[in-house]
Scaffold this motif. Structure first.
Motif, mmCIF file in Angstrom:
data_model
loop_
_atom_site.group_PDB
_atom_site.id
_atom_site.type_symbol
_atom_site.label_atom_id
_atom_site.label_comp_id
_atom_site.label_asym_id
_atom_site.label_seq_id
_atom_site.Cartn_x
_atom_site.Cartn_y
_atom_site.Cartn_z
ATOM 1 N N LEU A 68 0.821 -1.210 0.000
ATOM 2 C CA LEU A 68 0.000 0.000 0.000
ATOM 3 C C LEU A 68 0.853 1.257 0.000
ATOM 4 O O LEU A 68 0.547 2.235 -0.686
ATOM 5 C CB LEU A 68 -0.936 0.006 1.221
ATOM 6 N N PHE A 69 1.931 1.248 0.759
ATOM 7 C CA PHE A 69 2.814 2.405 0.796
ATOM 8 C C PHE A 69 3.474 2.621 -0.562
ATOM 9 O O PHE A 69 3.583 3.741 -1.044
ATOM 10 C CB PHE A 69 3.874 2.220 1.883
ATOM 11 N N LEU A 70 3.899 1.537 -1.200
ATOM 12 C CA LEU A 70 4.527 1.636 -2.509
ATOM 13 C C LEU A 70 3.549 2.196 -3.537
ATOM 14 O O LEU A 70 3.893 3.059 -4.332
ATOM 15 C CB LEU A 70 5.031 0.264 -2.949
ATOM 16 N N LEU A 71 2.303 1.732 -3.522
ATOM 17 C CA LEU A 71 1.321 2.179 -4.501
ATOM 18 C C LEU A 71 0.772 3.571 -4.217
ATOM 19 O O LEU A 71 0.068 4.136 -5.042
ATOM 20 C CB LEU A 71 0.159 1.176 -4.553
ATOM 21 N N ALA A 72 1.088 4.152 -3.077
ATOM 22 C CA ALA A 72 0.556 5.465 -2.723
ATOM 23 C C ALA A 72 1.205 6.585 -3.512
ATOM 24 O O ALA A 72 0.671 7.690 -3.550
ATOM 25 C CB ALA A 72 0.727 5.718 -1.226
ATOM 26 N N PHE A 73 2.308 6.336 -4.151
ATOM 27 C CA PHE A 73 3.026 7.388 -4.865
ATOM 28 C C PHE A 73 2.990 7.122 -6.363
ATOM 29 O O PHE A 73 3.342 6.026 -6.802
ATOM 30 C CB PHE A 73 4.463 7.483 -4.357
ATOM 31 N N PRO A 74 2.581 8.116 -7.152
ATOM 32 C CA PRO A 74 2.433 7.910 -8.602
ATOM 33 C C PRO A 74 3.710 7.432 -9.292
ATOM 34 O O PRO A 74 3.645 6.627 -10.210
ATOM 35 C CB PRO A 74 2.033 9.294 -9.129
ATOM 36 N N GLU A 75 4.858 7.921 -8.847
ATOM 37 C CA GLU A 75 6.095 7.492 -9.510
ATOM 38 C C GLU A 75 6.362 6.006 -9.302
ATOM 39 O O GLU A 75 7.023 5.363 -10.101
ATOM 40 C CB GLU A 75 7.294 8.322 -9.053
ATOM 41 N N ASN A 76 5.833 5.441 -8.227
ATOM 42 C CA ASN A 76 5.992 4.006 -7.999
ATOM 43 C C ASN A 76 4.942 3.201 -8.743
ATOM 44 O O ASN A 76 5.165 2.043 -9.073
ATOM 45 C CB ASN A 76 5.918 3.689 -6.510
ATOM 46 N N ARG A 77 3.780 3.802 -8.985
ATOM 47 C CA ARG A 77 2.721 3.078 -9.691
ATOM 48 C C ARG A 77 3.121 2.772 -11.120
ATOM 49 O O ARG A 77 2.664 1.795 -11.693
ATOM 50 C CB ARG A 77 1.431 3.890 -9.697
ATOM 51 N N THR A 78 3.951 3.621 -11.722
ATOM 52 C CA THR A 78 4.356 3.366 -13.099
ATOM 53 C C THR A 78 5.291 2.172 -13.193
ATOM 54 O O THR A 78 5.435 1.595 -14.262
ATOM 55 C CB THR A 78 5.055 4.611 -13.693
ATOM 56 N N LYS A 79 5.909 1.779 -12.108
ATOM 57 C CA LYS A 79 6.806 0.633 -12.110
ATOM 58 C C LYS A 79 6.047 -0.689 -12.032
ATOM 59 O O LYS A 79 6.590 -1.743 -12.314
ATOM 60 C CB LYS A 79 7.773 0.709 -10.922
ATOM 61 N N ILE A 80 4.771 -0.613 -11.611
ATOM 62 C CA ILE A 80 3.959 -1.815 -11.458
ATOM 63 C C ILE A 80 2.853 -1.771 -12.507
ATOM 64 O O ILE A 80 1.961 -0.931 -12.426
ATOM 65 C CB ILE A 80 3.346 -1.897 -10.053
ATOM 66 N N PRO A 81 2.912 -2.642 -13.520
ATOM 67 C CA PRO A 81 1.882 -2.583 -14.564
ATOM 68 C C PRO A 81 0.526 -3.043 -14.016
ATOM 69 O O PRO A 81 0.395 -4.120 -13.462
ATOM 70 C CB PRO A 81 2.405 -3.542 -15.632
ATOM 71 N N VAL A 82 -0.461 -2.177 -14.166
ATOM 72 C CA VAL A 82 -1.812 -2.480 -13.705
ATOM 73 C C VAL A 82 -2.771 -2.210 -14.857
ATOM 74 O O VAL A 82 -2.727 -1.145 -15.466
ATOM 75 C CB VAL A 82 -2.191 -1.603 -12.482
ATOM 76 N N ASP A 83 -3.615 -3.179 -15.159
ATOM 77 C CA ASP A 83 -4.606 -3.007 -16.211
ATOM 78 C C ASP A 83 -5.830 -2.325 -15.621
ATOM 79 O O ASP A 83 -6.394 -2.797 -14.633
ATOM 80 C CB ASP A 83 -4.971 -4.367 -16.797
ATOM 81 N N ASP A 84 -6.239 -1.203 -16.220
ATOM 82 C CA ASP A 84 -7.370 -0.438 -15.698
ATOM 83 C C ASP A 84 -8.663 -1.247 -15.666
ATOM 84 O O ASP A 84 -9.510 -1.050 -14.802
ATOM 85 C CB ASP A 84 -7.591 0.829 -16.528
ATOM 86 N N VAL A 85 -8.827 -2.175 -16.600
ATOM 87 C CA VAL A 85 -10.049 -2.974 -16.662
ATOM 88 C C VAL A 85 -10.187 -3.850 -15.421
ATOM 89 O O VAL A 85 -11.294 -4.132 -14.969
ATOM 90 C CB VAL A 85 -10.056 -3.828 -17.949
ATOM 91 N N ASP A 86 -9.057 -4.247 -14.827
ATOM 92 C CA ASP A 86 -9.112 -5.065 -13.611
ATOM 93 C C ASP A 86 -9.812 -4.344 -12.473
ATOM 94 O O ASP A 86 -10.358 -4.973 -11.570
ATOM 95 C CB ASP A 86 -7.701 -5.464 -13.169
ATOM 96 N N PHE A 87 -9.772 -3.023 -12.489
ATOM 97 C CA PHE A 87 -10.364 -2.240 -11.416
ATOM 98 C C PHE A 87 -11.656 -1.549 -11.855
ATOM 99 O O PHE A 87 -12.156 -0.666 -11.168
ATOM 100 C CB PHE A 87 -9.361 -1.192 -10.906
ATOM 101 N N GLY A 88 -12.190 -1.927 -13.001
ATOM 102 C CA GLY A 88 -13.452 -1.368 -13.449
ATOM 103 C C GLY A 88 -13.341 0.006 -14.072
ATOM 104 O O GLY A 88 -14.342 0.675 -14.301
ATOM 105 N N VAL A 89 -12.142 0.472 -14.364
ATOM 106 C CA VAL A 89 -11.951 1.770 -14.986
ATOM 107 C C VAL A 89 -12.013 1.584 -16.492
ATOM 108 O O VAL A 89 -11.330 0.736 -17.055
ATOM 109 C CB VAL A 89 -10.595 2.399 -14.584
ATOM 110 N N GLY A 90 -12.847 2.355 -17.146
ATOM 111 C CA GLY A 90 -12.951 2.270 -18.587
ATOM 112 C C GLY A 90 -14.040 1.309 -19.072
ATOM 113 O O GLY A 90 -14.277 1.209 -20.261
ATOM 114 N N GLU A 91 -14.690 0.629 -18.165
ATOM 115 C CA GLU A 91 -15.776 -0.255 -18.555
ATOM 116 C C GLU A 91 -17.049 0.547 -18.707
ATOM 117 O O GLU A 91 -17.285 1.523 -18.013
ATOM 118 C CB GLU A 91 -16.014 -1.347 -17.492
ATOM 119 N N GLU A 92 -17.891 0.121 -19.644
ATOM 120 C CA GLU A 92 -19.176 0.774 -19.804
ATOM 121 C C GLU A 92 -20.165 0.141 -18.860
ATOM 122 O O GLU A 92 -20.158 -1.060 -18.635
ATOM 123 C CB GLU A 92 -19.647 0.645 -21.252
#
Length: 93
Positions: A68-92
């Motif tokens: 959670l601490f690692l994912l709290a910072f945007p510069e660290n989020r780019t190091k971890i590939p996350v698909d937006d669809v997995d979290f319901g972002v971009g779905e109709e």
């Protein structure tokens, strides 16, 4: 009397809150582990399940809190590939 608008937590705020909560739980478990260790050194027999539960809680809280601490910072989020669809972002809907 003016009312202040309610502010929603941002993603950063939510992740930092979660990380802080988990680290707080981990500190509590570490203190509990110290108490268990002191009780064990005084000759009191402790069940293995008690020691295993405390150790497992510390490891689990450390892993979740670090993530959670690692994912709290945007510069660290780019190091971890996350698909937006997995979290319901971009779905109709």
């Amino acid at each position: 009397m003016a009312t202040e608008p309610t502010r929603a937590l941002t993603d950063d705020g939510k992740l930092l809150f979660g990380a802080g909560f988990v680290f707080g739980v981990m500190v509590t478990l570490v203190l509990l582990g110290v108490v268990v260790a002191v009780a064990a050194t005084n000759g009191t027999a402790l069940p293995t399940t008690v020691v295993a539960t405390v150790a497992g809680g510390i490891v689990f809280a450390g892993i979740v809190g670090s993530g959670l601490f690692l994912l709290a910072f945007p510069e660290n989020r780019t190091k971890i590939p996350v698909d937006d669809v997995d979290f319901g972002v971009g779905e109709e809907e």
